[in-house]
Write a protein that holds these residues in place. Structure first.
Motif, PDB file in Angstrom:
ATOM      1  N   LEU A 121       0.829  -1.204   0.000  1.00 53.83           N
ATOM      2  CA  LEU A 121       0.000   0.000   0.000  1.00 53.83           C
ATOM      3  C   LEU A 121       0.867   1.258   0.000  1.00 53.83           C
ATOM      4  N   VAL A 122       1.914   1.253   0.834  1.00 52.54           N
ATOM      5  CA  VAL A 122       2.812   2.413   0.904  1.00 52.54           C
ATOM      6  C   VAL A 122       3.530   2.608  -0.427  1.00 52.54           C
ATOM      7  N   THR A 123       4.024   1.519  -0.993  1.00 50.21           N
ATOM      8  CA  THR A 123       4.746   1.598  -2.269  1.00 50.21           C
ATOM      9  C   THR A 123       3.838   2.107  -3.382  1.00 50.21           C
ATOM     10  N   THR A 124       2.609   1.601  -3.415  1.00 50.70           N
ATOM     11  CA  THR A 124       1.663   2.025  -4.446  1.00 50.70           C
ATOM     12  C   THR A 124       1.264   3.478  -4.261  1.00 50.70           C
ATOM     13  N   ALA A 125       1.118   3.907  -3.012  1.00 50.73           N
ATOM     14  CA  ALA A 125       0.752   5.301  -2.742  1.00 50.73           C
ATOM     15  C   ALA A 125       1.812   6.261  -3.256  1.00 50.73           C
ATOM     16  N   ARG A 126       3.057   5.832  -3.274  1.00 49.78           N
ATOM     17  CA  ARG A 126       4.142   6.690  -3.784  1.00 49.78           C
ATOM     18  C   ARG A 126       4.035   6.904  -5.287  1.00 49.78           C
ATOM     19  N   GLN A 127       3.204   6.099  -5.937  1.00 49.72           N
ATOM     20  CA  GLN A 127       3.061   6.190  -7.386  1.00 49.72           C
ATOM     21  C   GLN A 127       1.819   6.971  -7.807  1.00 49.72           C
ATOM     22  N   LEU A 128       1.141   7.612  -6.858  1.00 48.22           N
ATOM     23  CA  LEU A 128      -0.020   8.417  -7.208  1.00 48.22           C
ATOM     24  C   LEU A 128       0.384   9.536  -8.161  1.00 48.22           C
ATOM     25  N   PRO A 129      -0.502   9.904  -9.089  1.00 47.35           N
ATOM     26  CA  PRO A 129      -0.102  10.853 -10.141  1.00 47.35           C
ATOM     27  C   PRO A 129       0.196  12.261  -9.652  1.00 47.35           C
ATOM     28  N   PHE A 130      -0.461  12.711  -8.581  1.00 39.73           N
ATOM     29  CA  PHE A 130      -0.201  14.063  -8.085  1.00 39.73           C
ATOM     30  C   PHE A 130       0.953  14.022  -7.080  1.00 39.73           C
ATOM     31  N   PRO A 131       1.980  14.826  -7.276  1.00 38.65           N
ATOM     32  CA  PRO A 131       3.166  14.759  -6.407  1.00 38.65           C
ATOM     33  C   PRO A 131       2.853  14.915  -4.918  1.00 38.65           C
ATOM     34  N   LEU A 132       1.939  15.827  -4.559  1.00 39.22           N
ATOM     35  CA  LEU A 132       1.627  16.003  -3.145  1.00 39.22           C
ATOM     36  C   LEU A 132       0.950  14.756  -2.587  1.00 39.22           C
ATOM     37  N   HIS A 133       0.034  14.163  -3.353  1.00 34.98           N
ATOM     38  CA  HIS A 133      -0.605  12.919  -2.926  1.00 34.98           C
ATOM     39  C   HIS A 133       0.430  11.808  -2.761  1.00 34.98           C
ATOM     40  N   ALA A 134       1.390  11.759  -3.678  1.00 33.99           N
ATOM     41  CA  ALA A 134       2.426  10.724  -3.618  1.00 33.99           C
ATOM     42  C   ALA A 134       3.338  10.907  -2.408  1.00 33.99           C
ATOM     43  N   LEU A 135       3.278  12.070  -1.797  1.00 33.70           N
ATOM     44  CA  LEU A 135       4.035  12.333  -0.578  1.00 33.70           C
ATOM     45  C   LEU A 135       3.171  12.103   0.662  1.00 33.70           C
ATOM     46  N   VAL A 136       1.937  12.603   0.619  1.00 37.42           N
ATOM     47  CA  VAL A 136       1.069  12.571   1.799  1.00 37.42           C
ATOM     48  C   VAL A 136       0.585  11.158   2.113  1.00 37.42           C
ATOM     49  N   TYR A 137       0.077  10.447   1.118  1.00 41.37           N
ATOM     50  CA  TYR A 137      -0.581   9.169   1.402  1.00 41.37           C
ATOM     51  C   TYR A 137       0.366   8.084   1.921  1.00 41.37           C
ATOM     52  N   PRO A 138       1.584   7.937   1.393  1.00 42.66           N
ATOM     53  CA  PRO A 138       2.481   6.946   2.004  1.00 42.66           C
ATOM     54  C   PRO A 138       2.765   7.260   3.473  1.00 42.66           C
ATOM     55  N   THR A 139       2.918   8.550   3.802  1.00 42.20           N
ATOM     56  CA  THR A 139       3.196   8.932   5.183  1.00 42.20           C
ATOM     57  C   THR A 139       1.988   8.675   6.060  1.00 42.20           C
ATOM     58  N   LEU A 140       0.800   9.014   5.578  1.00 40.91           N
ATOM     59  CA  LEU A 140      -0.427   8.784   6.340  1.00 40.91           C
ATOM     60  C   LEU A 140      -0.636   7.307   6.607  1.00 40.91           C
ATOM     61  N   ILE A 141      -0.502   6.483   5.566  1.00 46.14           N
ATOM     62  CA  ILE A 141      -0.684   5.033   5.742  1.00 46.14           C
ATOM     63  C   ILE A 141       0.356   4.477   6.700  1.00 46.14           C
ATOM     64  N   GLY A 142       1.603   4.922   6.564  1.00 43.52           N
ATOM     65  CA  GLY A 142       2.654   4.446   7.457  1.00 43.52           C
ATOM     66  C   GLY A 142       2.402   4.833   8.901  1.00 43.52           C
TER      67      GLY A 142
END
Length: 309
Positions: free
Chosen positions: A112-133
């Motif tokens: 989930l963390v790895t996939t979240a880093r691949q989100l198309p919007f750069p801010l989302h790709a930063l926020v979601y891996p941290t939130l999930i972690g």
């Protein structure tokens, strides 16, 4: 103001003094009083409560939720005037009261963390891996994580402060140094995307405001789909809230495997999770077959050898 409106205001004041927030209940009860006014009724009856609860189209769970909002208010009124009737519990049946938790494995959390880093919007790709972690290593509620502000992260002490959590309670969560370091790296990177303000949510949108929980839920479902984390049944689908369940169950599993005193550890886990009643933590003992098996093995050893269970 009518007598019922005043009673509702008094009821909400009393319950909120006990730590309940009741935003949804206030809205529903206001609608219920509108219904009673339209019917020319001045007392709560089971018939009126049931008719109002089942009036809109929808699933039985929604009707039961509406009726459950009325029940404690009706009990409050009944204590002051026996003419008010209290709808009995279970009047509307809609199946299990708890969703089946989706317990993520460590490999699934990593996916989930790895996939979240691949989100198309750069801010989302930063926020979601941290939130999930952060959810995975603290077990905090999603709403609590989204309500965090920058100043709630004490990097020197290794403490994350949850303020005004469920039932209005706050608590301190000690975290591992690796978590603190990850949060600091996140903050440095995040500040390149959003303007700096004096008070800011830890997890933000591109405008710098706090994230919206429904949007987080939708994005998480897309992350889970892309990560290959699929539903196990119609009643067991991956939800962001289930990361909290997974943390609790994993903590209990580790305790059993390490031979720790689980009964002594449960109250501490309850406090860490922000549970008001220990029974809410004990529920996790039945949430996973592996936990039940380990508990059964320990009980069997206790019965056979007298070893502490």
């Amino acid at each position: 103001m009518s007598a019922l409106r005043q009673a509702l205001a008094d009821y909400l004041t009393v319950r909120r003094a006990l730590g309940y927030k009741l935003e949804r209940a206030e809205k529903l009860l206001g609608q219920f009083l509108d219904y009673l006014h339209g019917e020319g009724a001045h007392t709560v009856t089971v018939e009126h409560a049931l008719a109002w609860a089942t009036a809109p189209a929808g699933d039985p769970w929604w009707h039961a939720l509406r009726l459950n909002a009325v029940r404690p208010f009706a009990a409050y009124l009944h204590a002051r005037d026996p003419h008010h009737e209290v709808p009995p519990a279970g009047l509307i049946r809609y199946g299990s009261s708890r969703a089946t938790p989706y317990l993520y494995s460590p490999a699934q959390i990593e996916a989930l963390v790895t996939t979240a880093r691949q989100l198309p919007f750069p801010l989302h790709a930063l926020v979601y891996p941290t939130l999930i972690g952060l959810l995975a290593v603290t077990g905090m509620r999603v709403g609590e994580a989204l309500a965090l502000q920058d100043q709630d992260v004490d990097a020197q002490q290794g403490i994350v402060t949850v303020r005004d959590g469920k039932f209005g309670k706050s608590r301190l969560l000690p975290v591992h140094p690796s978590t603190t370091e990850a949060l600091l790296r996140y903050l440095q990177a995040r500040d390149q995307f959003v303007p700096t303000t004096a008070v800011r949510a830890l997890f933000v949108t591109s405008s710098g405001g706090p994230m919206d929980r429904p949007n987080v839920g939708r994005t998480f479902r897309q992350i889970a789909k892309n990560a290959g984390v699929t539903a196990r049944s119609a009643a067991c689908r991956p939800r962001v809230h289930d990361i909290r369940h997974s943390f609790a169950v994993a903590t209990l599993l580790d305790a059993y495997r390490n031979g720790d005193d689980v009964q002594a550890m449960l109250p501490r886990l309850s406090t860490y999770l922000g549970h008001v009643q220990p029974k809410d933590t004990y529920w996790y003992l039945s949430a996973a077959p592996e936990l039940l098996a380990l508990a059964g093995e320990r009980l069997e050893r206790h019965l056979n050898t007298g070893e502490a269970a």
